[in-house]
Enzyme design. Structure first.
Site, PDB file in Angstrom:
ATOM      1  N   ARG A   1     -42.022 -27.132   2.642  1.00 42.98           N
ATOM      2  CA  ARG A   1     -43.084 -26.456   1.585  1.00 42.98           C
ATOM      3  C   ARG A   1     -43.938 -27.888   1.657  1.00 42.98           C
ATOM      4  NH1 ARG A   1     -37.698 -26.255  -0.596  1.00 42.98           N
ATOM      5  NH2 ARG A   1     -36.903 -24.152  -0.988  1.00 42.98           N
TER       6      ARG A   1
ATOM      7  N   LYS B   1     -36.385 -28.591  -4.190  1.00 38.22           N
ATOM      8  CA  LYS B   1     -36.379 -28.053  -5.323  1.00 38.22           C
ATOM      9  C   LYS B   1     -35.075 -28.747  -6.119  1.00 38.22           C
ATOM     10  CE  LYS B   1     -38.542 -23.494  -4.607  1.00 38.22           C
ATOM     11  NZ  LYS B   1     -38.185 -22.221  -4.795  1.00 38.22           N
TER      12      LYS B   1
ATOM     13  N   HIS C   1     -47.457 -21.425   2.899  1.00 39.36           N
ATOM     14  CA  HIS C   1     -45.891 -20.763   3.186  1.00 39.36           C
ATOM     15  C   HIS C   1     -46.133 -19.512   4.327  1.00 39.36           C
ATOM     16  CE1 HIS C   1     -42.788 -21.174   0.373  1.00 39.36           C
ATOM     17  NE2 HIS C   1     -42.628 -19.769   0.694  1.00 39.36           N
TER      18      HIS C   1
ATOM     19  N   ARG D   1     -44.702 -21.908   6.846  1.00 44.21           N
ATOM     20  CA  ARG D   1     -43.069 -21.997   6.788  1.00 44.21           C
ATOM     21  C   ARG D   1     -42.479 -20.761   7.345  1.00 44.21           C
ATOM     22  NH1 ARG D   1     -39.273 -24.503   3.382  1.00 44.21           N
ATOM     23  NH2 ARG D   1     -37.905 -23.215   2.040  1.00 44.21           N
TER      24      ARG D   1
ATOM     25  N   HIS E   1     -32.848 -24.065   1.970  1.00 42.20           N
ATOM     26  CA  HIS E   1     -32.449 -22.776   1.036  1.00 42.20           C
ATOM     27  C   HIS E   1     -31.163 -23.042   0.586  1.00 42.20           C
ATOM     28  CE1 HIS E   1     -35.410 -19.815   3.405  1.00 42.20           C
ATOM     29  NE2 HIS E   1     -35.843 -20.464   2.365  1.00 42.20           N
TER      30      HIS E   1
ATOM     31  N   TYR F   1     -35.459 -13.498   7.798  1.00 41.21           N
ATOM     32  CA  TYR F   1     -36.341 -13.933   8.833  1.00 41.21           C
ATOM     33  C   TYR F   1     -35.627 -13.331  10.056  1.00 41.21           C
ATOM     34  CZ  TYR F   1     -38.612 -17.394   5.979  1.00 41.21           C
ATOM     35  OH  TYR F   1     -39.395 -17.610   4.865  1.00 41.21           O
TER      36      TYR F   1
END
Length: 312
Positions: free
Chosen positions: A161, A185, A254, A257, A280, A289
């Site tokens: 990110r 995160k 993004h 990404r 993730h 994906y």
């Protein structure tokens, strides 16, 4: 009207749960929206299931909020009331018997096609070239295009990110440029690798220059004024680059990404490894994906040509 203790809840999320800045800002916005609703409808504690259902209708019908926004605001509210009940059992959560299903359409990510990626990588080349004017704290900022392209390459290779990359400090980079420690995160740390030797050398040279300029606790990437490069500034650079190259829709961090994840899956990298690289929490997030990439399916089918197998 119920008293919503925004600040104490936000402080708990930040200090005890390690919630990131952007998420904290979203929580604050969500709680303020609910506070306005309770004031307008003169609601008071204890709130009921019907109050929550009325708020859901308000978001959907009166405000016309998108499903993803409705879900986020309800999740924030549910977390808040669970926290409040934990602090004061006399204030039970009104979500105890609430069952709200919000249908969110799954939008496929939009990776950048390979030809466009090649054009972007050829937009400017050459070593990191320092400017002559010292910036803040005596740091000499590298040329804008050199730093921009270095970041683009790292986004393509690592799938980071942009906020993770712009928050990297000099000390987070291995001395040989082969790996970077990042904080994602929830302030969770992970290591991402730089497998391309040419890019490793670029990262090594850049971090070496930054080490010589000052503290290892300083940001790895600076803007042209010698301060930490911010995500918003980098996005502006991408929009300018998009205009210059005639790229539509314009480039975003993004999308790089998305491209990183798609390219890795197309090249046969196990989905769980891609999950670890992207940071993730759930494999379900990464699985999207697999659906995006028809290129990988075609290559796999060509390798396993069943008619050819039957003939031999």
């Amino acid at each position: 009207m119920p008293r919503l203790d925004h600040r104490a809840f936000i402080n708990t999320c930040r200090d005890e749960r390690g919630v990131g800045h952007h998420t904290l800002r979203a929580y604050t916005q969500d709680l303020r929206t609910f506070a306005r609703f309770t004031a307008a409808h003169r609601l008071s504690d204890p709130l009921s299931k019907d109050d929550i259902l009325a708020y859901h209708r308000h978001l959907r019908d009166a405000l016309g909020a998108k499903p993803a926004t409705i879900e986020r605001r309800l999740v924030t509210l549910k977390s808040y009331f669970a926290w409040r009940e934990d602090r004061n059992s006399a204030l039970p959560s009104p979500f105890a018997d609430v069952r709200i299903s919000v249908r969110i359409p799954r939008r496929l990510p939009r990776p950048i096609d390979r030809d466009t990626l090649r054009a972007v990588l050829q937009a400017g080349d050459g070593p990191i070239a320092p400017r002559s004017t010292p910036g803040e704290h005596g740091a000499t900022p590298a040329s804008e295009i050199a730093v921009t392209l270095l970041i683009i390459k790292l986004l393509i290779v690592t799938g980071l990110r942009i906020s993770e990359l712009t928050n990297v400090k000099v000390r987070d980079v291995a001395l040989d440029g082969s790996q970077i420690l990042v904080r994602g995160k929830g302030n969770k740390e992970r290591i991402v690798f730089v497998p391309n030797h040419e890019l490793q050398e670029e990262v090594r040279r850049h971090s070496e220059v930054r080490r010589r300029e000052g503290s290892v606790a300083a940001p790895l990437f600076l803007n042209t004024e010698g301060r930490r490069l911010r995500s918003a500034t980098f996005r502006k650079r991408l929009r300018a680059l998009s205009r210059r190259l005639g790229i539509e829709p314009h480039l975003t961090p993004h999308r790089f990404r998305h491209s990183a994840a798609t390219l890795l899956i197309e090249e046969g990298i196990d989905i769980r490894m891609v999950q670890a690289l992207l940071g993730h929490a759930s494999l379900r997030t990464t699985e999207i994906y697999v659906r995006v990439s028809n290129h990988a399916l075609r290559r796999a089918l060509e390798r396993a040509d069943v008619l050819d197998v039957l003939r031999n």
